[in-house]
Motif scaffolding. Sequence first.
Motif, PDB file in Angstrom:
ATOM      1  N   GLY A 117       1.034  -1.129  -0.011  1.00 14.36           N
ATOM      2  CA  GLY A 117      -0.118   0.005  -0.017  1.00 14.36           C
ATOM      3  C   GLY A 117       0.797   1.214  -0.118  1.00 14.36           C
ATOM      4  N   THR A 126      -3.622   9.566  -3.416  1.00  9.03           N
ATOM      5  CA  THR A 126      -4.229   9.208  -4.672  1.00  9.03           C
ATOM      6  C   THR A 126      -5.769   9.481  -4.484  1.00  9.03           C
ATOM      7  OG1 THR A 126      -2.692   7.687  -5.243  1.00  9.03           O
ATOM      8  CG2 THR A 126      -4.726   7.629  -6.550  1.00  9.03           C
ATOM      9  N   HIS A 127      -6.390   9.222  -3.326  1.00  7.25           N
ATOM     10  CA  HIS A 127      -8.072   9.280  -3.286  1.00  7.25           C
ATOM     11  C   HIS A 127      -8.516  10.152  -2.378  1.00  7.25           C
ATOM     12  CE1 HIS A 127      -7.675   5.297  -5.200  1.00  7.25           C
ATOM     13  NE2 HIS A 127      -6.963   4.738  -4.256  1.00  7.25           N
ATOM     14  N   VAL A 142     -10.589   0.088  -1.730  1.00  2.02           N
ATOM     15  CA  VAL A 142      -9.897   0.238  -3.093  1.00  2.02           C
ATOM     16  C   VAL A 142      -9.936  -0.893  -3.687  1.00  2.02           C
ATOM     17  CG1 VAL A 142      -8.545   1.613  -4.701  1.00  2.02           C
ATOM     18  CG2 VAL A 142      -8.977   2.563  -2.329  1.00  2.02           C
ATOM     19  N   GLU A 144     -10.003  -2.338  -6.624  1.00  2.00           N
ATOM     20  CA  GLU A 144      -9.043  -2.292  -7.895  1.00  2.00           C
ATOM     21  C   GLU A 144      -7.680  -2.243  -7.565  1.00  2.00           C
ATOM     22  OE1 GLU A 144     -10.395   1.714  -7.546  1.00  2.00           O
ATOM     23  OE2 GLU A 144     -11.324  -0.163  -7.323  1.00  2.00           O
ATOM     24  N   LYS A 145      -7.049  -1.915  -6.369  1.00  7.38           N
ATOM     25  CA  LYS A 145      -5.791  -1.746  -5.998  1.00  7.38           C
ATOM     26  C   LYS A 145      -5.433  -2.773  -4.808  1.00  7.38           C
ATOM     27  CE  LYS A 145      -4.527   2.576  -7.837  1.00  7.38           C
ATOM     28  NZ  LYS A 145      -3.689   3.712  -7.659  1.00  7.38           N
ATOM     29  N   GLU A 181       2.875   8.879  -4.211  1.00 11.07           N
ATOM     30  CA  GLU A 181       2.369   8.074  -5.405  1.00 11.07           C
ATOM     31  C   GLU A 181       2.251   8.781  -6.761  1.00 11.07           C
ATOM     32  OE1 GLU A 181       0.289   4.993  -5.455  1.00 11.07           O
ATOM     33  OE2 GLU A 181       1.535   4.976  -3.714  1.00 11.07           O
TER      34      GLU A 181
END
Length: 194
Positions: A117, A126-127, A142, A144-145, A181
Amino acid sequence: MNDSNDPLLMDHEVDGIRELDNKLPRWWVWLFYGTSIFAVIYLCYYHVFAAGDLMGAEYVKEMKRGDTVKFAAMSAFEQSVASLEPSKDSQTLANGHGTFLKYCAPCHRPDAGGLVGPNLTDDYWTHGSNFVDNIRTIWNGVPEKGMITWKATLKPAEIYGVASYIYTLRGTKPPNPKPPENLVPVQTGPSPLE
Protein backbone atom coordinates in the motif's frame (compact mmCIF):
# COMPACT_ATOMS: atom_id res chain seq x y z
CA MET A 1 -24.93 -60.91 61.98
CA ASN A 2 -27.44 -61.86 59.37
CA ASP A 3 -30.90 -60.54 60.05
CA SER A 4 -33.26 -61.99 57.49
CA ASN A 5 -36.19 -60.06 58.97
CA ASP A 6 -34.66 -56.62 58.24
CA PRO A 7 -37.06 -54.84 55.83
CA LEU A 8 -34.21 -52.92 54.14
CA LEU A 9 -32.35 -56.04 53.07
CA MET A 10 -33.39 -57.64 49.81
CA ASP A 11 -33.85 -61.38 49.54
CA HIS A 12 -30.87 -62.16 47.31
CA GLU A 13 -27.20 -62.53 48.21
CA VAL A 14 -23.95 -62.56 46.17
CA ASP A 15 -20.63 -63.56 47.70
CA GLY A 16 -22.05 -63.09 51.19
CA ILE A 17 -23.23 -59.56 50.43
CA ARG A 18 -26.89 -58.74 50.62
CA GLU A 19 -28.29 -55.79 48.67
CA LEU A 20 -29.80 -52.94 50.63
CA ASP A 21 -33.20 -51.69 49.47
CA ASN A 22 -32.88 -48.05 50.36
CA LYS A 23 -35.63 -45.85 49.00
CA LEU A 24 -34.74 -42.64 47.18
CA PRO A 25 -35.54 -39.35 48.92
CA ARG A 26 -38.97 -37.96 47.98
CA TRP A 27 -37.51 -34.69 46.67
CA TRP A 28 -35.33 -36.65 44.20
CA VAL A 29 -38.29 -38.72 43.00
CA TRP A 30 -40.42 -35.58 42.49
CA LEU A 31 -37.52 -33.89 40.67
CA PHE A 32 -37.30 -36.90 38.36
CA TYR A 33 -41.06 -36.78 37.70
CA GLY A 34 -40.89 -33.01 37.09
CA THR A 35 -38.07 -33.27 34.56
CA SER A 36 -39.86 -36.11 32.78
CA ILE A 37 -43.04 -34.05 32.53
CA PHE A 38 -41.02 -31.03 31.32
CA ALA A 39 -39.35 -33.19 28.65
CA VAL A 40 -42.72 -34.36 27.32
CA ILE A 41 -44.08 -30.77 27.25
CA TYR A 42 -40.88 -29.53 25.56
CA LEU A 43 -41.04 -32.29 22.95
CA CYS A 44 -44.68 -31.55 22.16
CA TYR A 45 -44.24 -27.75 22.11
CA TYR A 46 -41.16 -27.60 19.86
CA HIS A 47 -41.24 -30.80 17.81
CA VAL A 48 -44.78 -32.18 17.66
CA PHE A 49 -46.86 -28.99 17.39
CA ALA A 50 -44.00 -26.73 16.19
CA ALA A 51 -45.35 -23.88 18.35
CA GLY A 52 -41.86 -22.60 19.19
CA ASP A 53 -38.82 -21.87 17.05
CA LEU A 54 -35.98 -24.36 16.99
CA MET A 55 -32.35 -23.21 17.26
CA GLY A 56 -31.92 -22.71 13.52
CA ALA A 57 -34.96 -20.43 13.31
CA GLU A 58 -33.88 -18.54 16.45
CA TYR A 59 -30.46 -18.00 14.87
CA VAL A 60 -32.01 -16.60 11.69
CA LYS A 61 -34.21 -14.22 13.73
CA GLU A 62 -31.24 -13.01 15.78
CA MET A 63 -29.17 -12.47 12.64
CA LYS A 64 -31.97 -10.40 11.09
CA ARG A 65 -32.19 -8.28 14.26
CA GLY A 66 -28.41 -7.91 14.30
CA ASP A 67 -28.31 -6.93 10.63
CA THR A 68 -31.00 -4.30 11.25
CA VAL A 69 -28.94 -2.76 14.06
CA LYS A 70 -25.74 -3.01 12.00
CA PHE A 71 -27.23 -1.38 8.90
CA ALA A 72 -28.78 1.40 11.00
CA ALA A 73 -25.37 2.14 12.56
CA MET A 74 -23.68 2.00 9.15
CA SER A 75 -26.26 4.34 7.60
CA ALA A 76 -25.94 6.82 10.46
CA PHE A 77 -22.16 6.77 10.11
CA GLU A 78 -22.28 7.21 6.32
CA GLN A 79 -24.58 10.21 6.72
CA SER A 80 -22.30 11.83 9.31
CA VAL A 81 -19.00 11.26 7.47
CA ALA A 82 -19.04 14.62 5.68
CA SER A 83 -19.05 16.50 8.99
CA LEU A 84 -16.46 14.44 10.86
CA GLU A 85 -13.22 15.93 12.12
CA PRO A 86 -10.18 13.93 13.26
CA SER A 87 -10.36 12.95 16.89
CA LYS A 88 -7.88 14.38 19.38
CA ASP A 89 -9.01 12.00 22.14
CA SER A 90 -6.05 9.93 23.33
CA GLN A 91 -8.17 6.78 23.85
CA THR A 92 -9.64 7.01 20.34
CA LEU A 93 -6.15 7.49 18.89
CA ALA A 94 -4.78 4.58 20.92
CA ASN A 95 -7.60 2.34 19.69
CA GLY A 96 -6.96 3.57 16.15
CA HIS A 97 -3.27 2.76 16.53
CA GLY A 98 -4.13 -0.79 17.64
CA THR A 99 -6.51 -1.22 14.71
CA PHE A 100 -3.87 0.18 12.33
CA LEU A 101 -1.23 -2.27 13.58
CA LYS A 102 -3.62 -5.20 13.30
CA TYR A 103 -5.21 -4.52 9.92
CA CYS A 104 -3.32 -1.79 8.05
CA ALA A 105 0.35 -2.34 8.91
CA PRO A 106 0.73 -5.47 6.76
CA CYS A 107 0.28 -3.30 3.65
CA HIS A 108 1.32 0.16 4.89
CA ARG A 109 4.07 -0.83 7.44
CA PRO A 110 3.76 -0.20 11.19
CA ASP A 111 5.24 3.30 10.69
CA ALA A 112 2.88 3.91 7.69
CA GLY A 113 5.83 4.32 5.33
CA GLY A 114 4.21 2.07 2.72
CA LEU A 115 4.80 -1.47 1.47
CA VAL A 116 2.25 -2.89 -0.95
CA GLY A 117 0.00 0.00 0.00
CA PRO A 118 1.04 3.63 -0.36
CA ASN A 119 3.01 5.76 2.07
CA LEU A 120 0.54 7.41 4.47
CA THR A 121 2.98 9.96 5.89
CA ASP A 122 3.50 12.15 2.83
CA ASP A 123 1.22 14.86 1.46
CA TYR A 124 0.25 13.17 -1.80
CA TRP A 125 -2.79 10.94 -1.54
CA THR A 126 -4.32 9.34 -4.62
CA HIS A 127 -7.85 9.13 -3.22
CA GLY A 128 -8.00 12.54 -1.54
CA SER A 129 -5.94 14.04 1.22
CA ASN A 130 -8.58 15.43 3.55
CA PHE A 131 -9.88 13.53 6.56
CA VAL A 132 -13.30 12.76 5.04
CA ASP A 133 -11.64 11.26 1.94
CA ASN A 134 -9.51 9.06 4.20
CA ILE A 135 -12.57 7.76 6.03
CA ARG A 136 -14.34 7.04 2.74
CA THR A 137 -11.26 5.25 1.39
CA ILE A 138 -11.08 3.03 4.46
CA TRP A 139 -14.85 2.53 4.51
CA ASN A 140 -15.24 1.60 0.83
CA GLY A 141 -11.73 0.29 0.21
CA VAL A 142 -10.00 0.38 -3.16
CA PRO A 143 -10.73 -3.10 -4.55
CA GLU A 144 -9.06 -2.42 -7.89
CA LYS A 145 -5.77 -1.81 -6.03
CA GLY A 146 -6.21 -4.66 -3.56
CA MET A 147 -7.53 -2.72 -0.55
CA ILE A 148 -10.58 -4.46 0.84
CA THR A 149 -13.80 -2.76 1.88
CA TRP A 150 -13.35 -2.39 5.63
CA LYS A 151 -16.97 -1.51 6.42
CA ALA A 152 -17.77 -5.23 6.37
CA THR A 153 -15.05 -5.97 8.95
CA LEU A 154 -14.61 -2.92 11.17
CA LYS A 155 -17.16 -1.01 13.21
CA PRO A 156 -17.73 2.67 12.37
CA ALA A 157 -15.96 3.70 15.59
CA GLU A 158 -12.93 1.61 14.62
CA ILE A 159 -12.79 3.19 11.16
CA TYR A 160 -13.08 6.66 12.70
CA GLY A 161 -10.32 5.80 15.18
CA VAL A 162 -7.92 4.43 12.58
CA ALA A 163 -8.57 7.38 10.24
CA SER A 164 -7.88 9.77 13.12
CA TYR A 165 -4.68 7.92 13.95
CA ILE A 166 -3.51 7.96 10.31
CA TYR A 167 -4.21 11.70 10.23
CA THR A 168 -1.65 12.17 13.04
CA LEU A 169 1.04 10.42 10.97
CA ARG A 170 1.13 13.06 8.24
CA GLY A 171 4.48 14.75 8.04
CA THR A 172 6.28 12.11 10.08
CA LYS A 173 9.51 10.86 8.57
CA PRO A 174 9.67 7.04 8.71
CA PRO A 175 12.95 5.44 7.60
CA ASN A 176 12.98 4.32 3.96
CA PRO A 177 9.45 5.41 3.06
CA LYS A 178 7.83 4.48 -0.20
CA PRO A 179 7.92 7.49 -2.58
CA PRO A 180 4.75 9.56 -2.94
CA GLU A 181 2.27 8.06 -5.39
CA ASN A 182 2.82 10.85 -7.93
CA LEU A 183 6.58 10.08 -7.99
CA VAL A 184 6.42 6.30 -8.19
CA PRO A 185 8.23 5.15 -11.34
CA VAL A 186 6.18 3.59 -14.09
CA GLN A 187 6.42 -0.19 -14.06
CA THR A 188 8.30 -1.48 -17.11
CA GLY A 189 7.79 -5.19 -16.50
CA PRO A 190 8.47 -7.81 -13.93
CA SER A 191 11.37 -7.24 -11.60
CA PRO A 192 14.30 -9.68 -11.90
CA LEU A 193 13.82 -10.32 -8.18
CA GLU A 194 10.23 -11.53 -8.61
